[in-house]
Design an enzyme around this catalytic site. Structure first.
Site, PDB file in Angstrom:
ATOM      1  N   GLU A  90     -64.871  -2.644  71.494  1.00 17.60           N
ATOM      2  CA  GLU A  90     -63.857  -3.087  72.469  1.00 17.60           C
ATOM      3  C   GLU A  90     -64.304  -2.785  73.898  1.00 17.60           C
ATOM      4  O   GLU A  90     -63.632  -2.060  74.647  1.00 17.60           O
ATOM      5  CB  GLU A  90     -62.481  -2.480  72.143  1.00 17.60           C
ATOM      6  CG  GLU A  90     -61.979  -2.962  70.789  1.00 17.60           C
ATOM      7  CD  GLU A  90     -60.494  -2.740  70.508  1.00 17.60           C
ATOM      8  OE1 GLU A  90     -59.821  -2.028  71.275  1.00 17.60           O
ATOM      9  OE2 GLU A  90     -60.015  -3.297  69.501  1.00 17.60           O
ATOM     10  N   GLU A 126     -62.013  -5.452  62.925  1.00 20.79           N
ATOM     11  CA  GLU A 126     -60.714  -4.756  62.905  1.00 20.79           C
ATOM     12  C   GLU A 126     -59.622  -5.792  62.688  1.00 20.79           C
ATOM     13  O   GLU A 126     -59.496  -6.737  63.476  1.00 20.79           O
ATOM     14  CB  GLU A 126     -60.464  -3.980  64.199  1.00 20.79           C
ATOM     15  CG  GLU A 126     -61.276  -2.712  64.286  1.00 20.79           C
ATOM     16  CD  GLU A 126     -60.962  -1.853  65.510  1.00 20.79           C
ATOM     17  OE1 GLU A 126     -59.794  -1.838  65.959  1.00 20.79           O
ATOM     18  OE2 GLU A 126     -61.900  -1.211  66.012  1.00 20.79           O
TER      19      GLU A 126
HETATM   20  O1  AHR Z   1     -57.819   0.868  64.864  1.00 18.40           O
HETATM   21  C1  AHR Z   1     -57.232   1.543  65.946  1.00 18.40           C
HETATM   22  C2  AHR Z   1     -57.823   1.136  67.269  1.00 18.40           C
HETATM   23  O2  AHR Z   1     -57.535  -0.213  67.518  1.00 18.40           O
HETATM   24  C3  AHR Z   1     -59.316   1.204  67.380  1.00 18.40           C
HETATM   25  O3  AHR Z   1     -59.755   2.474  67.709  1.00 18.40           O
HETATM   26  C4  AHR Z   1     -59.613   0.253  68.495  1.00 18.40           C
HETATM   27  O4  AHR Z   1     -60.880  -0.334  68.376  1.00 18.40           O
HETATM   28  C5  AHR Z   1     -58.491  -0.766  68.397  1.00 18.40           C
HETATM   29  O5  AHR Z   1     -57.911  -1.011  69.612  1.00 18.40           O
END
Ligand code: AHR
Length: 517
Positions: free
Chosen positions: A198, A321
């Site tokens: 991110e 994710e």
């Molecule tokens: O999964 C939780 C968080 O969500 C992670 O650390 C981040 O990459 C995302 O914003």
């Protein structure tokens, strides 16, 4: 009201309603095998474990001295559960934590490891007792591929290239020698590497142009060493619909430095008011599902950009994710992201995995956030107890798709309607495995209505079907520490199969996986 008028209008109403209802509750699927269909990579069924809340400590890792049965400090019940769903890969150590993590803090004697503050997640002390050796040995115990997320945000090029050398070099070198001093003779041969996480946000609030340059620099110094499979480098990808991010990365990163581009998307009602994990309304359920199904549009649009710069399809899309995100359970640390997991989560999982399967020509990996005690977890722990969630069982039912050949489908589905808004009620994907078995996974997200699905399989030589269902009485139902087996897959036989056509009734908010022989 005049009786004749009433009867007349009743007949008209019934007449008008019948065909609409019939049409409305009938889905149709054409399975169309092709010679060039992609393999559904097993890595689409990947997982993610961050140093966040009770994911690593108290989730995976209880320490060697714990009374909870463990292997090198990792709880045995969790290892067994993850093996049973054939966990193909595990991403670690973050997430946002990855760009604060200095891997050298987590190697060597425990007394020499610094205690740091986990600044992203709850401000708790991180004593670095779970580090590189623990994680990579865990992956060996699980028989899963490690996916290491490197620190670009607050690390250095040397730090990341040293990490690669430490885990992948077999010969004599400063890092390989250090690994041996720390008790590990052979390299682990780690293939999957994230180059930051991110980067548009917690990874450093960068512009895509700046990150693309940084990526080129980091990736250049990541050598495969003795990893026979080579390195698979994944660029930190877009936040949902930030298509410009993908465009800039694809345009500016040379292909020889890049194997995958990531994408993150969570199913969330509203980031400022995410709603309860268990006490949600149908409206909130509908909005969550709308967000989950948006994944399809996101993938289509990001892939369209990738197609422009990579028409040969050499660079993969990695959804590293995804999952449902709600307010934390009352009384728990807001920084720990602990939530229960209901039939709503099963719907998110089933529908999302169908989307990934159907995009398996470009989507080669996805990582559910997160494995244990965080967000859409497959397992929750409390002391020596561990429960498996509805999401766990979806992943278990879908193992049949791992590395199977996709059977492309054409789907016509009724709508799931609420307050004048609508969503496709049925989602599906199909595959044929190496043993020649056909599998179809069907999800009916409608909160109230069962749906009849007809599947035309006349092009496949199938004699018979068996089926498994995941369902429950209420959308809010979940497994708890008091009632751990409330929701589990059961065998299902409410279907007919005649002359190559399958007719199956899918109850409201349920998932059915069929196996054809
Ligand atoms: O999964 C939780 C968080 O969500 C992670 O650390 C981040 O990459 C995302 O914003």
């Amino acid at each position: 009201m005049n009786k004749i008028y009433f009867l007349g209008s009743l007949i008209v109403t019934l007449f008008c309603m019948q065909p609409i209802q019939a049409q409305n509750s009938q889905a149709n699927i054409q399975v169309k095998p092709t010679d060039d269909a992609p393999i559904i990579s097993k890595h689409i069924y990947g997982h993610f474990a961050e140093h966040l809340g009770r994911s690593i400590y108290d989730g995976f890792y209880v320490g060697k001295e714990s009374t909870i049965p463990n292997t090198d400090g990792v709880r045995n019940d969790l290892i067994e559960a993850l093996k049973a769903i054939k966990i193909p890969n595990l991403r670690w150590p973050g997430g946002c934590f990855a760009d604060t993590y200095h891997w050298m803090d987590g190697i060597g004697a425990q007394e020499d490891r610094p205690a740091i503050v986990n600044t992203w997640w709850g401000g708790v002390t991180e004593d670095n007792s779970f580090g590189t050796h623990n994680f990579l040995n865990l992956c060996e115990a699980l028989g899963t591929e490690p996916y290491l997320a490197g620190n670009v945000g607050s690390g250095t090029v040397k730090e990341l290239s040293d990490w690669v050398q430490y885990v992948n070099h077999n010969g004599t070198s400063p890092m390989a020698d250090l690994r041996r001093e720390n008790g590990r003779e052979n390299p682990w041969e780690v293939t999957y590497w994230g180059v930051g996480n991110e980067m548009w946000g917690c990874g450093g609030n960068m512009t895509p142009e700046y990150y693309a340059n940084l990526y080129r620099q980091y990736a250049t110094f990541m050598s495969a060493w003795d990893n026979k499979a080579g390195l698979y480098r994944i660029a930190s990808g877009a936040n949902g619909s930030d298509y410009n991010w993908t465009e800039v990365l694809m345009k500016n990163i040379p292909k020889n430095l890049l194997e995958g581009v990531a994408l993150h998307h969570y199913s969330v009602i509203d980031w400022n008011n995410k709603g309860s994990d268990v006490a949600f309304t149908e409206e909130q359920y509908f909005t969550t599902m709308k967000s989950a199904l948006f994944m399809d549009e996101l993938i289509n649009k990001h892939v369209a950009i990738m197609d422009k710069y990579d028409p040969q399809n050499e660079i993969d899309l990695i959804v590293d994710e995804w999952g449902g995100w709600y307010e934390v359970q009352e009384g728990t640390n807001p920084g720990f992201l602990y939530q229960q997991n209901t039939m709503r989560d099963a719907m998110i999982a089933g529908a999302s995995l169908n989307i990934f399967n159907n995009h398996s020509n470009r989507v080669k990996m996805a990582n559910l956030a997160q494995t244990v005690n965080v967000l859409q977890a497959v397992a929750l722990t409390k002391g020596d107890q561990m429960i498996l969630t509805p999401t766990y069982y979806v992943l278990k039912m879908y193992t049949v798709h791992h590395d199977a050949t996709l059977l492309p489908i054409e789907l016509k589905t009724p709508d799931y309607t609420l307050n004048g808004d609508k969503l496709p009620a049925i989602s599906a994907s199909a595959s044929k495995d190496a043993a020649g078995k056909t599998h179809i996974s069907l999800v009916n997200i409608d909160a109230k209505k069962e749906n009849m699905v007809t599947v035309d399989l006349s092009k496949l030589n199938i004699k018979d079907f068996t089926a498994t269902i995941l369902s429950s009485d209420k959308l809010q139902d979940h497994n708890s520490f008091d009632n751990p087996n409330k929701i589990q897959p059961k065998s299902f036989n409410d279907f007919k199969f005649k002359k190559g056509v399958l007719e199956i009734k899918i109850p409201a908010f349920s998932i059915v996986v069929l196996e054809g022989n």
